[in-house]
Design an enzyme around this catalytic site. Structure first.
Site, PDB file in Angstrom:
ATOM      1  N   ILE A 495       0.804  -1.246  -0.114  1.00  0.00           N
ATOM      2  CA  ILE A 495       0.065  -0.074  -0.067  1.00  0.00           C
ATOM      3  C   ILE A 495       1.014   1.156   0.007  1.00  0.00           C
ATOM      4  O   ILE A 495       1.611   1.249   1.077  1.00  0.00           O
ATOM      5  CB  ILE A 495      -0.858  -0.135   1.099  1.00  0.00           C
ATOM      6  CG1 ILE A 495      -1.772  -1.163   1.333  1.00  0.00           C
ATOM      7  CG2 ILE A 495      -1.852   1.216   1.338  1.00  0.00           C
ATOM      8  CD1 ILE A 495      -2.319  -1.355   2.701  1.00  0.00           C
ATOM      9  N   HIS A 496       0.800   2.063  -0.983  1.00  0.00           N
ATOM     10  CA  HIS A 496       1.563   3.145  -0.971  1.00  0.00           C
ATOM     11  C   HIS A 496       0.932   4.581  -1.140  1.00  0.00           C
ATOM     12  O   HIS A 496      -0.226   4.610  -1.420  1.00  0.00           O
ATOM     13  CB  HIS A 496       2.282   2.929  -2.547  1.00  0.00           C
ATOM     14  CG  HIS A 496       3.383   4.074  -2.722  1.00  0.00           C
ATOM     15  ND1 HIS A 496       4.482   4.199  -1.922  1.00  0.00           N
ATOM     16  CD2 HIS A 496       3.490   5.327  -3.661  1.00  0.00           C
ATOM     17  CE1 HIS A 496       5.312   4.989  -2.608  1.00  0.00           C
ATOM     18  NE2 HIS A 496       4.406   5.764  -3.396  1.00  0.00           N
TER      19      HIS A 496
END
Ligand code: FAD
Ligand code: NA7
Length: 521
Positions: A495-496
């Protein structure tokens, strides 16, 4: 209607609601009074005791909880709920949050907030708010006991025989006959009595959260979990804070992360006096405390503080319970109940006497551990369950200014247990995105994943130093409990932009000697 009148009416109604129901009574052979009969007597109304009592009552059993708080050495007292609620996790985490907010205010300038140069913090306002929340939890526990039909006695319990508990309270004493007994009396801070003046002048974690006036310049003695957490929030709130370290930081934790954490705290303003122990604490006419201490060369030093907070470990409060007189074995060193008898993790040497939580020897001193063990025990006793408490791979987090969360074993323990050649240690230094704009030093933000070297590289330990480590580690703890291996970890899509993504992107081994600094996206 005016607020005080409204509060008065609510209190009146609640006190009626909280009245105890009538109980079966039999005659007592220890005194002339009637003896109450229960299925389960729980001694100690903290995390473990309350959880066990409520679960047993839900399963239809007649249960009583005894809770009694002996005032701290400085006279601090509190309500129902035990250490976590009153003098542990809850006020600690709220004060940690107060300190983080101070940092956030500072950093907010870089993000465009027009904050006045001098931002003041009020210890009194914070304490009133924190204590208000704690009191609401005390009240909530009482209401829950009532609604689940658990009797509550604000009384000190002790065992007079294997089936009889004596309860001493404000109105005298009473005797409770029972089939099963759960000892859940927790622990209290241990003072180093060899330090003269410690009893009279030092405070502990039992006092700090209830101090009416701010602690001022503070010396924290001890270098573990509680010492570093307290020193962290005191520094963050703006107090001149010094930690006196006898030997190492955070014994039993991964030492590389422990030292990085200490470096971070030092950079943030906490002072460390290393390899030293206090000798005496003397009160000066100013009211301040003169501390004499000795360093590793034997040289003595003196320094004046406003407050001395002792955080040198905790001890079990089993002395007055009469356990040994009725056959319950205690560990000679810790005075805790030795469990595991008859194949049951919480059973003592007496078949129907159990211990849960901090008072159980050799188990992690953590609230969720006490709660889970208490609930599982109730189900084994009254619901035909055979499920034992699993004390392995329990995650925890130290709520220091940079949080240290971990699950599983440290690198030292992995080397000791598996041998250096049989483990692979992946690691990364990373920069949280939120550190970039305020140009905050991220030298100590670090991740370590310890795996078995042999395929499928099962993960043995995960350690994270960074913001919100507690929130991040919880999810990984589930995966590790389910048997997570390295290839599954790194096949997970990130998850960025988050700090947690650095864990699933980890790829540099210590063995390779390559630079473990994460280069971002
Ligand atoms: P306790 O919660 O200690 O409850 C025992 C109760 O029994 C107490 O109310 C005690 O007064 C009472 N009692 C004692 N003797 C008698 C008697 N003879 N008769 C009747 N009552 C008696 N854990 C975490 O998971 N996360 C954290 O962030 C965390 N932070 C902490 C911070 C601090 C400063 C401290 C001190 C502890 C922290 N802990 C934390 C640990 C956690 O608080 C304990 O592990 C947990 O409270 C243990 O629960 P327990 O039921 O065993 O005992
Ligand atoms: P710990 O983890 O038992 O640590 C005690 C610390 O105090 C540790 O750093 C000790 O140093 C130090 N210590 C112990 N005795 C002394 C004396 N006499 N002088 C100076 N320093 C001393 O206790 P905590 O209170 O931090 O945490 C207990 C649990 O509560 C924890 O597991 C959490 O779950 C909640 P040492 O390393 O022995 O040299």
């Amino acid at each position: 209607m005016a607020a005080p009148m409204r509060r008065w009416i609510v209190r009146k109604l609640m006190s009626r609601f909280l009245k105890r129901p009538k109980l079966d009574q039999i005659h007592c052979c220890y005194c002339n009074t009637a003896k109450k009969r229960y299925d389960l007597v729980v001694i100690g109304g903290g995390s473990g005791g309350l959880a066990c009592a409520k679960e047993a009552a839900e399963l239809g059993k007649k249960v009583v909880v005894l809770d009694y708080v002996a005032p701290s050495t400085q006279g601090t007292k509190w309500g129902l709920g035990g250490t976590c609620v009153n003098v542990g996790c809850i006020p600690k985490k709220l004060m940690h949050q107060a300190a983080l907010l101070g940092q956030a205010i500072e950093q907010s300038r870089a993000f465009g907030w027009n904050v006045p140069p001098e931002v003041q913090h009020s210890w009194e306002t914070m304490c009133t708010a924190v204590q208000g929340h704690v009191k609401s939890l005390n009240w909530g526990h009482r209401v829950q006991l009532q609604s689940k039909k658990v009797d509550y006695l604000n009384a000190q319990g002790s065992l007079v025989d294997q089936h009889t508990v004596k309860a001493v309270h404000g109105k005298g004493e009473e005797y409770l006959e029972t089939d099963n007994i759960v000892v859940a009396v927790g622990g209290r801070p241990r003072l180093p009595f060899e330090v003269s003046g410690v009893l009279q002048h030092a405070i502990t974690s039992d006092d700090i959260f209830w101090m009416k006036k701010s602690p001022g310049k503070t010396l924290v003695v001890g270098a573990s979990y509680i010492a570093l957490e307290c020193a962290g929030f005191l520094t963050g709130l703006g107090f001149d804070t010094t930690v006196m370290v006898r030997s190492i930081f955070l014994r039993n934790f991964d030492q590389q992360l422990a030292n990085l954490l200490a470096d971070y705290m030092e950079n943030e303003g906490t002072r460390f006096i290393k390899q030293s122990i206090p000798i005496s604490i003397d009160k000066l006419s100013s009211g301040q405390l003169n501390v004499t201490y000795r360093d590793s060369t034997g040289t003595t030093h003196e320094e004046v503080f406003d407050t001395v907070l002792i955080a040198t470990g905790r001890k079990a409060e089993t002395g007055k319970l009469g356990l040994e007189n009725i056959g319950v074995s205690l560990d000679a060193e810790s005075s805790k109940v030795i469990g595991g008898h008859g194949g049951d993790t919480e059973r003592s040497t007496v078949q129907h006497i159990y211990a849960v939580g901090d008072v159980l020897h050799g188990r992690p001193e953590l609230t969720p551990v006490a709660i889970k063990a208490g609930k599982l025990l109730a189900h084994r006793l009254y619901n035909g369950s055979t499920m034992q408490m699993n004390y392995e791979q329990i995650a925890t987090t130290i709520f220091t200014p940079l949080e240290y969360g971990c699950v599983g074993i440290s690198e030292e323990t992995a080397v000791e247990k598996h041998g250096e050649d049989n483990i692979e240690v992946y690691h990364a230094f990373y920069r949280p995105l939120e550190f970039t704009v305020p140009n905050k030093d991220s030298s100590q933000c670090y991740i370590k994943v310890i795996c078995e070297r042999e395929h499928p590289s099962k993960i043995l330990g995960l350690h994270l130093l960074g913001p919100n480590a507690g929130e991040i580690i919880q999810g990984f703890a589930v995966a590790i409990k389910a048997g997570l291996d390295y290839s599954t970890l790194v096949s997970t899509v990130a998850i960025h932009p988050t700090c947690a993504e650095e864990i699933v992107k980890i790829h540099i081994t210590k063995r390779s000697g390559l630079d473990p600094t994460s280069t971002g996206c």
